[in-house]
Design an enzyme around this catalytic site. Structure first.
Site, PDB file in Angstrom:
ATOM      1  N   PRO A  85       0.791  -1.224   0.000  1.00  0.00           N
ATOM      2  CA  PRO A  85       0.000   0.000   0.000  1.00  0.00           C
ATOM      3  C   PRO A  85       0.830   1.285   0.000  1.00  0.00           C
ATOM      4  O   PRO A  85       1.902   1.339   0.610  1.00  0.00           O
ATOM      5  CB  PRO A  85      -0.808  -0.102   1.297  1.00  0.00           C
ATOM      6  CG  PRO A  85       0.009  -0.985   2.170  1.00  0.00           C
ATOM      7  CD  PRO A  85       0.626  -1.989   1.256  1.00  0.00           C
ATOM      8  N   ASN A  86       0.309   2.250  -0.702  1.00  0.00           N
ATOM      9  CA  ASN A  86       0.849   3.612  -0.784  1.00  0.00           C
ATOM     10  C   ASN A  86       2.086   3.731  -1.676  1.00  0.00           C
ATOM     11  O   ASN A  86       2.555   4.838  -1.936  1.00  0.00           O
ATOM     12  CB  ASN A  86       1.159   4.187   0.617  1.00  0.00           C
ATOM     13  CG  ASN A  86      -0.054   4.185   1.521  1.00  0.00           C
ATOM     14  OD1 ASN A  86      -1.106   4.672   1.113  1.00  0.00           O
ATOM     15  ND2 ASN A  86       0.055   3.619   2.704  1.00  0.00           N
TER      16      ASN A  86
ATOM     17  N   ARG B 258       5.313  11.008  -2.485  1.00  0.00           N
ATOM     18  CA  ARG B 258       5.113  10.628  -1.091  1.00  0.00           C
ATOM     19  C   ARG B 258       6.415  10.755  -0.302  1.00  0.00           C
ATOM     20  O   ARG B 258       7.380  10.046  -0.593  1.00  0.00           O
ATOM     21  CB  ARG B 258       4.650   9.170  -1.059  1.00  0.00           C
ATOM     22  CG  ARG B 258       4.518   8.597   0.318  1.00  0.00           C
ATOM     23  CD  ARG B 258       4.401   7.073   0.278  1.00  0.00           C
ATOM     24  NE  ARG B 258       4.235   6.559   1.622  1.00  0.00           N
ATOM     25  CZ  ARG B 258       4.500   5.300   1.953  1.00  0.00           C
ATOM     26  NH1 ARG B 258       4.929   4.437   1.058  1.00  0.00           N
ATOM     27  NH2 ARG B 258       4.335   4.904   3.195  1.00  0.00           N
TER      28      ARG B 258
ATOM     29  N   TYR C 173      11.641   8.504   0.827  1.00  0.00           N
ATOM     30  CA  TYR C 173      11.539   7.498  -0.236  1.00  0.00           C
ATOM     31  C   TYR C 173      12.131   7.926  -1.572  1.00  0.00           C
ATOM     32  O   TYR C 173      12.124   7.142  -2.529  1.00  0.00           O
ATOM     33  CB  TYR C 173      10.060   7.113  -0.429  1.00  0.00           C
ATOM     34  CG  TYR C 173       9.452   6.485   0.806  1.00  0.00           C
ATOM     35  CD1 TYR C 173       9.942   5.286   1.312  1.00  0.00           C
ATOM     36  CD2 TYR C 173       8.398   7.099   1.479  1.00  0.00           C
ATOM     37  CE1 TYR C 173       9.400   4.710   2.455  1.00  0.00           C
ATOM     38  CE2 TYR C 173       7.841   6.525   2.619  1.00  0.00           C
ATOM     39  CZ  TYR C 173       8.350   5.331   3.105  1.00  0.00           C
ATOM     40  OH  TYR C 173       7.813   4.760   4.233  1.00  0.00           O
TER      41      TYR C 173
ATOM     42  N   ASN D  56       7.920  -5.912  -1.499  1.00  0.00           N
ATOM     43  CA  ASN D  56       7.952  -4.778  -0.578  1.00  0.00           C
ATOM     44  C   ASN D  56       6.542  -4.670  -0.015  1.00  0.00           C
ATOM     45  O   ASN D  56       5.664  -4.070  -0.643  1.00  0.00           O
ATOM     46  CB  ASN D  56       8.350  -3.486  -1.294  1.00  0.00           C
ATOM     47  CG  ASN D  56       8.430  -2.314  -0.315  1.00  0.00           C
ATOM     48  OD1 ASN D  56       7.966  -2.414   0.828  1.00  0.00           O
ATOM     49  ND2 ASN D  56       9.014  -1.213  -0.756  1.00  0.00           N
TER      50      ASN D  56
ATOM     51  N   ALA E 272       3.481  -1.016   4.510  1.00  0.00           N
ATOM     52  CA  ALA E 272       2.973  -1.001   5.896  1.00  0.00           C
ATOM     53  C   ALA E 272       2.521  -2.383   6.360  1.00  0.00           C
ATOM     54  O   ALA E 272       2.554  -2.680   7.565  1.00  0.00           O
ATOM     55  CB  ALA E 272       1.835   0.002   6.017  1.00  0.00           C
TER      56      ALA E 272
ATOM     57  N   ASP F   4       1.771 -15.860   6.027  1.00  0.00           N
ATOM     58  CA  ASP F   4       1.273 -17.224   5.831  1.00  0.00           C
ATOM     59  C   ASP F   4       1.128 -17.556   4.338  1.00  0.00           C
ATOM     60  O   ASP F   4       1.435 -18.672   3.914  1.00  0.00           O
ATOM     61  CB  ASP F   4      -0.081 -17.403   6.527  1.00  0.00           C
ATOM     62  CG  ASP F   4       0.046 -17.514   8.047  1.00  0.00           C
ATOM     63  OD1 ASP F   4       1.179 -17.594   8.544  1.00  0.00           O
ATOM     64  OD2 ASP F   4      -1.003 -17.514   8.729  1.00  0.00           O
TER      65      ASP F   4
ATOM     66  N   GLU G   6      12.535  -9.922   0.843  1.00  0.00           N
ATOM     67  CA  GLU G   6      11.802  -8.745   1.343  1.00  0.00           C
ATOM     68  C   GLU G   6      12.659  -7.509   1.064  1.00  0.00           C
ATOM     69  O   GLU G   6      13.850  -7.489   1.394  1.00  0.00           O
ATOM     70  CB  GLU G   6      11.581  -8.919   2.851  1.00  0.00           C
ATOM     71  CG  GLU G   6      10.900  -7.747   3.534  1.00  0.00           C
ATOM     72  CD  GLU G   6      10.827  -7.943   5.061  1.00  0.00           C
ATOM     73  OE1 GLU G   6      11.134  -9.061   5.565  1.00  0.00           O
ATOM     74  OE2 GLU G   6      10.483  -6.969   5.754  1.00  0.00           O
TER      75      GLU G   6
ATOM     76  N   HIS H  15      12.818  -3.148   1.246  1.00  0.00           N
ATOM     77  CA  HIS H  15      12.295  -1.840   1.636  1.00  0.00           C
ATOM     78  C   HIS H  15      13.209  -0.757   1.090  1.00  0.00           C
ATOM     79  O   HIS H  15      14.437  -0.905   1.150  1.00  0.00           O
ATOM     80  CB  HIS H  15      12.220  -1.705   3.156  1.00  0.00           C
ATOM     81  CG  HIS H  15      11.357  -2.740   3.792  1.00  0.00           C
ATOM     82  ND1 HIS H  15       9.984  -2.649   3.777  1.00  0.00           N
ATOM     83  CD2 HIS H  15      11.662  -3.907   4.396  1.00  0.00           C
ATOM     84  CE1 HIS H  15       9.486  -3.722   4.377  1.00  0.00           C
ATOM     85  NE2 HIS H  15      10.482  -4.508   4.752  1.00  0.00           N
TER      86      HIS H  15
ATOM     87  N   SER I 104      13.519   2.311   2.337  1.00  0.00           N
ATOM     88  CA  SER I 104      14.155   3.006   3.456  1.00  0.00           C
ATOM     89  C   SER I 104      14.763   1.993   4.418  1.00  0.00           C
ATOM     90  O   SER I 104      14.418   0.802   4.387  1.00  0.00           O
ATOM     91  CB  SER I 104      13.105   3.853   4.185  1.00  0.00           C
ATOM     92  OG  SER I 104      12.104   3.017   4.745  1.00  0.00           O
TER      93      SER I 104
ATOM     94  N   ARG J 235      14.176   3.991  11.645  1.00  0.00           N
ATOM     95  CA  ARG J 235      12.949   4.787  11.708  1.00  0.00           C
ATOM     96  C   ARG J 235      12.155   4.468  12.993  1.00  0.00           C
ATOM     97  O   ARG J 235      12.713   3.975  13.950  1.00  0.00           O
ATOM     98  CB  ARG J 235      12.138   4.544  10.427  1.00  0.00           C
ATOM     99  CG  ARG J 235      12.923   4.960   9.165  1.00  0.00           C
ATOM    100  CD  ARG J 235      12.119   4.744   7.900  1.00  0.00           C
ATOM    101  NE  ARG J 235      10.927   5.584   7.911  1.00  0.00           N
ATOM    102  CZ  ARG J 235       9.893   5.414   7.068  1.00  0.00           C
ATOM    103  NH1 ARG J 235       9.937   4.436   6.168  1.00  0.00           N
ATOM    104  NH2 ARG J 235       8.849   6.209   7.125  1.00  0.00           N
TER     105      ARG J 235
HETATM  106  C1  DQA Z   1       8.590   0.709   3.235  1.00  0.00           C
HETATM  107  C2  DQA Z   1       8.790   0.876   4.746  1.00  0.00           C
HETATM  108  C3  DQA Z   1       7.474   0.684   5.486  1.00  0.00           C
HETATM  109  O1  DQA Z   1       7.671   0.836   6.890  1.00  0.00           O
HETATM  110  C4  DQA Z   1       6.445   1.696   5.037  1.00  0.00           C
HETATM  111  O2  DQA Z   1       5.203   1.461   5.662  1.00  0.00           O
HETATM  112  C5  DQA Z   1       6.315   1.765   3.557  1.00  0.00           C
HETATM  113  C6  DQA Z   1       7.496   1.624   2.709  1.00  0.00           C
HETATM  114  C7  DQA Z   1       9.879   1.025   2.434  1.00  0.00           C
HETATM  115  O3  DQA Z   1       9.938   0.656   1.266  1.00  0.00           O
HETATM  116  O4  DQA Z   1      10.804   1.668   2.963  1.00  0.00           O
HETATM  117  O5  DQA Z   1       5.232   2.032   3.031  1.00  0.00           O
HETATM  118  O6  DQA Z   1       8.255  -0.645   2.973  1.00  0.00           O
END
Ligand code: DQA
Length: 149
Positions: free
Chosen positions: A11-12, A19, A24, A75, A78, A88, A99, A101, A103, A108
């Site tokens: 999400p987002n 954003r 980011y 990724n 949240a 799961d 995985e 990310h 950031s 953080r």
């Molecule tokens: C994120 C880090 C997460 O904590 C955050 O909620 C995101 C982006 C990252 O790519 O740094 O939406 O996954």
């Protein structure tokens, strides 16, 4: 046939570019998709790149990868910090998971320090920005070559 890596974004992440650019960066999700496309060419992979703001949709995509894809780069955004369901589903896929990310989540807020995914992932990449996606794809490629050898 090239091994398929499913690249999933939570999400987002559709808002990347506008954003919180201090956290980011200025690259958009389309830029990251293009980067993954170039990396796929270079590393001999096929990439399917997707983003959703709906957890159930992400779960359906993970279910659909089983037996069809060679690995999942995710990724979870949240949902990393909230979703047992995604963890799961990734286990049920029986696929190697990386995985990623953008950031460094460990530098953080404390609520970002825990991930439900990390313990079942083969590797975790954070703080490399979009380069983390490329590094993860390179690792998958290397691993698949070793397995094929
Ligand atoms: C994120 C880090 C997460 O904590 C955050 O909620 C995101 C982006 C990252 O790519 O740094 O939406 O996954």
């Amino acid at each position: 046939m090239r091994p398929i890596v499913l690249v999933l974004n939570g999400p987002n992440l559709n808002l990347l570019g506008t954003r919180e650019p201090a956290t980011y960066g200025h690259e958009t999700l389309a830029d990251i998709s293009a980067l993954c496309g170039r990396a796929a060419e270079e590393f001999g992979l096929a990439v399917e790149f997707r983003q959703t703001n709906h957890e159930g949709e992400l779960l359906d995509w993970i279910h659909g990868a089983r037996g069809r894809c060679a690995g999942i780069l995710i990724n979870p955004a949240a949902w990393t910090h909230t979703s047992v369901a995604i963890r799961d589903a990734l286990v049920a896929s029986e696929l190697p998971v990386i995985e990623v990310h953008l950031s460094n989540v460990h530098a953080r807020e404390p609520f970002r320090h825990h991930s439900f995914v990390s313990a079942i992932a083969q590797a975790v990449m954070c703080g490399f920005g979009s380069h983390g996606y490329r590094l993860a794809l390179e690792h998958f490629s290397q691993r698949f070559k070793e397995q094929g050898a």
